[in-house]
Design an enzyme around this catalytic site. Structure first.
Site, PDB file in Angstrom:
ATOM      1  N   LYS A 131      27.757  46.768  75.405  1.00 15.29           N
ATOM      2  CA  LYS A 131      28.025  45.331  75.397  1.00 15.29           C
ATOM      3  C   LYS A 131      26.997  44.600  76.257  1.00 15.29           C
ATOM      4  CE  LYS A 131      33.094  45.525  75.010  1.00 15.29           C
ATOM      5  NZ  LYS A 131      33.239  44.830  73.721  1.00 15.29           N
TER       6      LYS A 131
ATOM      7  N   ARG B  43      40.512  51.282  67.990  1.00 16.36           N
ATOM      8  CA  ARG B  43      41.180  51.819  66.786  1.00 16.36           C
ATOM      9  C   ARG B  43      41.136  53.344  66.774  1.00 16.36           C
ATOM     10  NH1 ARG B  43      37.171  48.335  63.127  1.00 16.36           N
ATOM     11  NH2 ARG B  43      37.306  47.080  65.013  1.00 16.36           N
TER      12      ARG B  43
HETATM   13  N1  BES Z   1      37.898  45.543  73.605  1.00 15.95           N
HETATM   14  C1  BES Z   1      37.093  44.967  72.593  1.00 15.95           C
HETATM   15  C2  BES Z   1      37.668  43.686  72.002  1.00 15.95           C
HETATM   16  C3  BES Z   1      37.721  42.479  72.886  1.00 15.95           C
HETATM   17  C4  BES Z   1      36.703  41.561  72.874  1.00 15.95           C
HETATM   18  C5  BES Z   1      38.835  42.240  73.681  1.00 15.95           C
HETATM   19  C6  BES Z   1      36.780  40.429  73.675  1.00 15.95           C
HETATM   20  C7  BES Z   1      38.896  41.112  74.480  1.00 15.95           C
HETATM   21  C8  BES Z   1      37.865  40.207  74.477  1.00 15.95           C
HETATM   22  C9  BES Z   1      36.909  45.962  71.457  1.00 15.95           C
HETATM   23  O1  BES Z   1      36.909  47.300  71.812  1.00 15.95           O
HETATM   24  C10 BES Z   1      35.595  45.678  70.822  1.00 15.95           C
HETATM   25  O2  BES Z   1      34.602  45.855  71.461  1.00 15.95           O
HETATM   26  N2  BES Z   1      35.614  45.249  69.566  1.00 15.95           N
HETATM   27  C11 BES Z   1      34.438  44.923  68.845  1.00 15.95           C
HETATM   28  C12 BES Z   1      34.545  45.564  67.481  1.00 15.95           C
HETATM   29  C13 BES Z   1      33.280  45.524  66.674  1.00 15.95           C
HETATM   30  C14 BES Z   1      32.235  46.416  67.288  1.00 15.95           C
HETATM   31  C15 BES Z   1      33.599  45.968  65.272  1.00 15.95           C
HETATM   32  C16 BES Z   1      34.348  43.415  68.719  1.00 15.95           C
HETATM   33  O3  BES Z   1      35.387  42.758  68.534  1.00 15.95           O
HETATM   34  O4  BES Z   1      33.248  42.878  68.833  1.00 15.95           O
HETATM   35 MN    MN Z   2      34.964  47.989  72.367  1.00 11.68          MN
END
Ligand code: BES
Ligand code: MN
Ligand code: ZN
Length: 494
Positions: free
Chosen positions: A272, A346
């Site tokens: 990230k 997931r």
């Molecule tokens: N934990 C994150 C989702 C999230 C984002 C929670 C912002 C709270 C605030 C999750 O694991 C994630 O990184 N999801 C990605 C999925 C994508 C790579 C398909 C996302 O939402 O960008």
């Molecule tokens: Mn994630």
């Protein structure tokens, strides 16, 4: 917070006496001593959330009064009262004037049509405890800590009914506050091992609540390849936290809650950006809510069977970490190509869902997770995304959220988006493109067995509230959602 009861508002020697009023030309009219308070005519309008603090000038035993606007009388029910009262407990003067003991005159509110005194007591307790909530265990300078109210006296209304409501509201509020603590705690203090320890200690304090923790060798034996894949890059081994409450008939199928316990989400090799990683201690909010919901259900001795399952791990990077292009074999036997290591929630949930269905054959299975950034885009941080394969279950969850003054909105799970999860080299891939919240849920649905009623709550936004204080939520804090909705759901549907 200590709760007391009294019948004469004028005689309670509190630091502050709250006088609820309704919107009108002369809102203070019902209070016989109003003239003594010296409010300038027209200043107080009684609008919802309006707070005016005045010296009592001897009109009552309390040193000050707080005139609390509730809005139009015909619109006021328990929730409107509770949410307005929350504003008093988070008011700056509680801290600046050291108002430790707050009395609340319920006389005008208990008389309203349709009001249940017990429910009023519940909201009063929840408002007092949750609006006073502070996460300050890591602040060492005493003068940097906010002082909060410690005692509440409820005046008027049937004492037995109020007391019953307060007893219930104290439990839902205290366990919601525990959930907030877990989510607010930084990830060097709450990790998969300490989260498991919290659940075990919590269960020890609730007679009849069982907690079992499966460690990595047992998780390996269960062949939870997706969960273990995410855990591979972390020095702290995966923990599977299980809580069981048997308050119902011996053989009745339980309600199962499954929560994402991702203690820190760096994104993994699909790392990230700094701004996106910063808040990712909160990625275990679904797991924290699952644990604390089971705690509250047990403490309330609900006559139902319930189980909570939390896969706990971090998503970090080292030489053994999973990476884009890997293929993992889930506990269900289905294979998953990794399209993105940041879509890890997931992966840990799918194995927990398989385990929970096989082990418990639940009546309903409801998972909750900070699963997608897309949920925040779609619904913001005041509305949870609800997805389900069963209309009745979705309606019941919606009703439970509404009953406690929280909000969810159902999103569809159309079959045509499911194809986006197909992989040329495995059974599926862990990213399905847009719409991100729905394709994440469709991924989870591939692990739901035939006939199983299932719902998924995406709480990515609502888990952490950055905006102004709202309802029973405080600003810049974890919210503890969806503990209160899910205790309510369990009580109504177990
Ligand atoms: N934990 C994150 C989702 C999230 C984002 C929670 C912002 C709270 C605030 C999750 O694991 C994630 O990184 N999801 C990605 C999925 C994508 C790579 C398909 C996302 O939402 O960008
Ligand atoms: Mn994630
Ligand atoms: Zn995550």
């Amino acid at each position: 917070m200590q709760f007391h009861y009294a019948s004469d508002a004028g005689k309670v020697a509190a630091d502050l006496l709250v006088l609820p009023v309704f919107e009108s030309d002369n809102p203070l009219k019902p209070y016989a001593f109003a003239d003594q308070l010296g409010a300038v005519k027209g200043d107080i309008k009684g609008k919802s959330g309006e707070i005016t603090i005045l010296p009592s000038r001897g009109a009552v035993a309390a040193a000050r009064v707080c005139v609390l606007g509730l809005g139009k009388q015909d619109k006021v029910q328990e929730r409107e009262f509770g949410e307005a009262l929350a504003g008093v407990f988070r008011h700056g003067s509680i801290h600046s004037l050291k108002l430790r003991h707050v009395a609340v005159d319920l006389g005008a509110v208990v008389k309203l049509k349709g009001i249940k005194t017990e429910t009023l007591g519940r909201w009063a307790a929840e408002a007092a405890i949750l609006a006073s909530y502070q996460f300050d265990v890591l602040i060492t300078k005493a003068d940097k800590k906010k002082e909060t109210a410690k005692e509440v006296t409820l005046v008027g209304g049937n004492k037995d009914k109020l007391q019953r409501g307060v007893a219930y509201g104290e439990v839902t509020a205290v366990y919601t506050a525990h959930c907030r603590d877990l989510v607010n705690e930084p990830s060097n203090r709450i990790n998969p091992a300490t989260l498991a320890k919290f659940a075990q200690d919590m269960a020890k304090a609730v007679p009849g609540l069982k907690c079992k923790v499966l460690h990595k060798p047992e998780i390996e034996k269960l062949k939870m390849g997706a969960f273990l894949g995410v855990n591979a890059g972390s020095d702290i081994p995966a923990h599977l936290i299980i809580l069981e409450w048997h308050g119902g008939k011996k053989d009745a199928a339980p309600i199962a809650y499954v929560g994402k316990g991702l203690c820190f989400d760096s994104g993994g090799y699909d790392i990230k950006p700094a701004a996106g990683m910063l808040g990712m201690k909160m990625d275990m909010a679904g797991g924290a809510a699952t644990i604390c919901t089971l705690g509250a259900i047990g403490k309330l001795k609900l006559k139902i069977n319930a189980v909570g399952v939390v896969p706990a791990t971090e998503n970090l990077i080292n030489g053994s970490a999973y990476h884009p292009g890997c293929v993992l074999t889930s506990m269900s036997g289905q294979t998953i190509e990794i399209g993105n290591t940041d879509a890890e929630g997931r992966l840990i949930l799918c194995d927990a869902l398989t385990y929970t269905q096989r082990e418990y054959k639940p009546k309903y299975i409801v998972d909750m997770a900070t699963l997608t950034g897309a949920q925040v885009v779609a619904l913001g941080n005041k509305v949870t995304g609800l997805m389900s394969n069963d209309d009745k279950l979705a309606e019941k969850l919606d009703a439970a959220f509404k009953a406690v003054g929280e909000h969810c909105w159902r999103l569809p799970l159309p079959e045509f988006y499911d194809k986006q999860l197909d992989s040329p080299i495995a059974d599926m891939v862990n990213i399905g493109g847009n719409p991100g919240t729905i394709t994440a849920a469709l991924f989870l649905q591939r692990f739901i067995e035939k006939g199983q009623k299932w719902a998924h709550l995406d709480i990515a936004g609502p888990a952490m509230h950055d905006g102004e204080a709202w309802g029973l939520w405080n600003s810049k804090s974890a919210t503890g959602t969806p503990v209160r909705p899910l205790v309510e759901f369990a009580e109504q549907n177990g």
